[in-house]
Scaffold this active site. Sequence first.
Site, PDB file in Angstrom:
ATOM      1  N   LYS A 100     117.993   5.020  -5.476  1.00  0.00           N
ATOM      2  CA  LYS A 100     117.988   4.884  -4.009  1.00  0.00           C
ATOM      3  C   LYS A 100     119.425   4.696  -3.528  1.00  0.00           C
ATOM      4  O   LYS A 100     120.187   3.925  -4.157  1.00  0.00           O
ATOM      5  CB  LYS A 100     117.109   3.678  -3.638  1.00  0.00           C
ATOM      6  CG  LYS A 100     116.911   3.459  -2.144  1.00  0.00           C
ATOM      7  CD  LYS A 100     115.915   2.324  -1.909  1.00  0.00           C
ATOM      8  CE  LYS A 100     115.663   2.035  -0.450  1.00  0.00           C
ATOM      9  NZ  LYS A 100     114.670   0.976  -0.224  1.00  0.00           N
ATOM     10  N   SER A 154     110.748   1.909   2.810  1.00  0.00           N
ATOM     11  CA  SER A 154     111.999   2.620   2.968  1.00  0.00           C
ATOM     12  C   SER A 154     112.403   3.432   1.730  1.00  0.00           C
ATOM     13  O   SER A 154     113.231   4.324   1.839  1.00  0.00           O
ATOM     14  CB  SER A 154     113.120   1.636   3.305  1.00  0.00           C
ATOM     15  OG  SER A 154     113.331   0.734   2.231  1.00  0.00           O
ATOM     16  N   SER A 167     108.817  -1.965   0.538  1.00  0.00           N
ATOM     17  CA  SER A 167     109.469  -0.652   0.459  1.00  0.00           C
ATOM     18  C   SER A 167     109.405   0.060  -0.877  1.00  0.00           C
ATOM     19  O   SER A 167     109.788   1.226  -0.954  1.00  0.00           O
ATOM     20  CB  SER A 167     110.931  -0.782   0.858  1.00  0.00           C
ATOM     21  OG  SER A 167     111.026  -0.704   2.241  1.00  0.00           O
TER      22      SER A 167
HETATM   23  N1  GLN Z   1     108.995  -1.580   6.168  1.00  0.00           N
HETATM   24  C1  GLN Z   1     109.586  -2.888   6.120  1.00  0.00           C
HETATM   25  C2  GLN Z   1     110.754  -2.963   7.062  1.00  0.00           C
HETATM   26  O1  GLN Z   1     110.972  -2.010   7.762  1.00  0.00           O
HETATM   27  C3  GLN Z   1     109.995  -3.218   4.729  1.00  0.00           C
HETATM   28  C4  GLN Z   1     111.256  -2.579   4.351  1.00  0.00           C
HETATM   29  C5  GLN Z   1     111.684  -2.904   2.966  1.00  0.00           C
HETATM   30  O2  GLN Z   1     110.900  -3.392   2.148  1.00  0.00           O
HETATM   31  N2  GLN Z   1     112.946  -2.641   2.714  1.00  0.00           N
HETATM   32  O3  GLN Z   1     111.446  -3.943   7.131  1.00  0.00           O
END
Ligand code: GLN
Length: 515
Positions: free
Chosen positions: A76, A151, A175
């Site tokens: 990532k 994400s 995420s």
């Molecule tokens: N979808 C969640 C957010 O937007 C979690 C994101 C994540 O785990 N990095 O914060």
Amino acid sequence: MNFRSITDIRKAVKTGEISLQDVVRHYADNIEQNNSDINAVVTLDVDQALADAERIQGKIDNSEAGKLAGAVIGIKDLICEKDKQTTCASNILSNFESIYDATVIERLKEEDAVLLGRLNMDEFAMGSSNENTIFGPARNPHDTSKVPGGSSGGSAAAVAAEFSAATLGSDTGGSIRQPASYCGVVGLKPTYGRVSRYGLVAYASSFDCIGPLTNTVEDAAEMLEVISGYDPNDNTSSSRAVPDYSSYVKEPQSNIKIGVPEEYFGEGLDAEIREGIESRLSALEQEGVELVPIHLPHMKYGIATYYILATAEASSNLARYDGIRYGHRANIRDVKEELKKEKAAIKEQMELATGDKKVTLGKELEEVDSSLIRLYKKSRTEGFGTEVKRRIMLGTYVLSAGYYDAYYGKAQKVRRLIKEDFTKAFEDVDVIVSPTAPTTAFDIGSKTDDPLQMYLNDVYTITANLAGICGINVPAGTHSNGLPYGLQFMADTFEEGKLLNAARLIERQSEVETI
Ligand code: GLN
């Protein structure tokens, strides 16, 4: 190539059935053919990967290779890899090249993994759909009109599209697990502190965890074993010994107790996903698993609590991007030009107002007369995307003097209550089961105008991050709409073994079905 899991590929490479260079070529060809549709890979250095593969093949031939020899892994784009772009899918870091390897990268390299490709993501890991990105949305390999989740959307899509055998993602509120569910792969969020965060670009430091996305539960166990463990560079990393995680997967025990929290199966959950998970659980019961109804009453405050605390931490973490030390810097000439124009306009107004043709600007200008502050502002305005700006503002607000106690302080207390719910539940059960996400992957563009709808995607995953416990997504079925969905197991802190054991039981059911 007929093998998908790291364990199978490793065997095939060891016995000479396939060379490691050919494994790399296989993935590189897939990327070349399909990445224009999927958009999971954002930087790629095939020559470097082939050179690494050749070197590691030599070690394999001499029986001196590490645990992950044979594994080709994508990363990532927020985990620092030396001399590689680490953009966080943000304009503010679009030209940033890391000067060092994150600890997890060092560990993968030490065990002879080949790194292939940097992966798309939501900007600074903020999002659930991989649409908040300077690279354009990543797409779900099962249906390219759908999001891959986020994400770590690129990380999940890359595994599903066979762009690499496994990937690393990060999980702050879901995420890793949510995109794994949408793309039909395994995704593991370790206990907070299990894996070093050194070299992971920070979003919300008390939540962030690096973890693997893989095709099989065993691969997740092996990857976890390599990346876990104490790191003097990260004071929050735990010094607990790293267990032999693979041993939990080889012969999974079914004499376990699984907690089924009513709150996680209520309104908002797709009916077919609920039924699918229920039938998985009944099958587990047949194998001797005990299902225990439990309650996690503070779950309903999870999303609100998370979006106060995570944005607060983000606003502080992201303050470092000032365009001066590194990252995107606005054009200083533009800044000076704007300032000049503004001063001229003020002068003109004052002259009009006073009738004096020779106004000298004094105190009135103090506010506008800082090209440094302006440079910061313009760099950040140009550098950050809409969602990141929204969170910086929210976070700054909840931390501001008048509101700190009402929001940030209160949310910290609720975080504790959520943690206590889990601690209590784990006195009676080994793991807790829940859906990973309320639905299957949704249409690209369908939630971008409604941040709250987007935030609701994390309703089942976010509490594990608030409590610091571990969680895993394991594929659980295919919906009648043709898309995969997963289920989540959560286990107490440092009980990844239990997590893997339970996940393997589900995976084994799926294997029996496909025979
Ligand atoms: N979808 C969640 C957010 O937007 C979690 C994101 C994540 O785990 N990095 O914060």
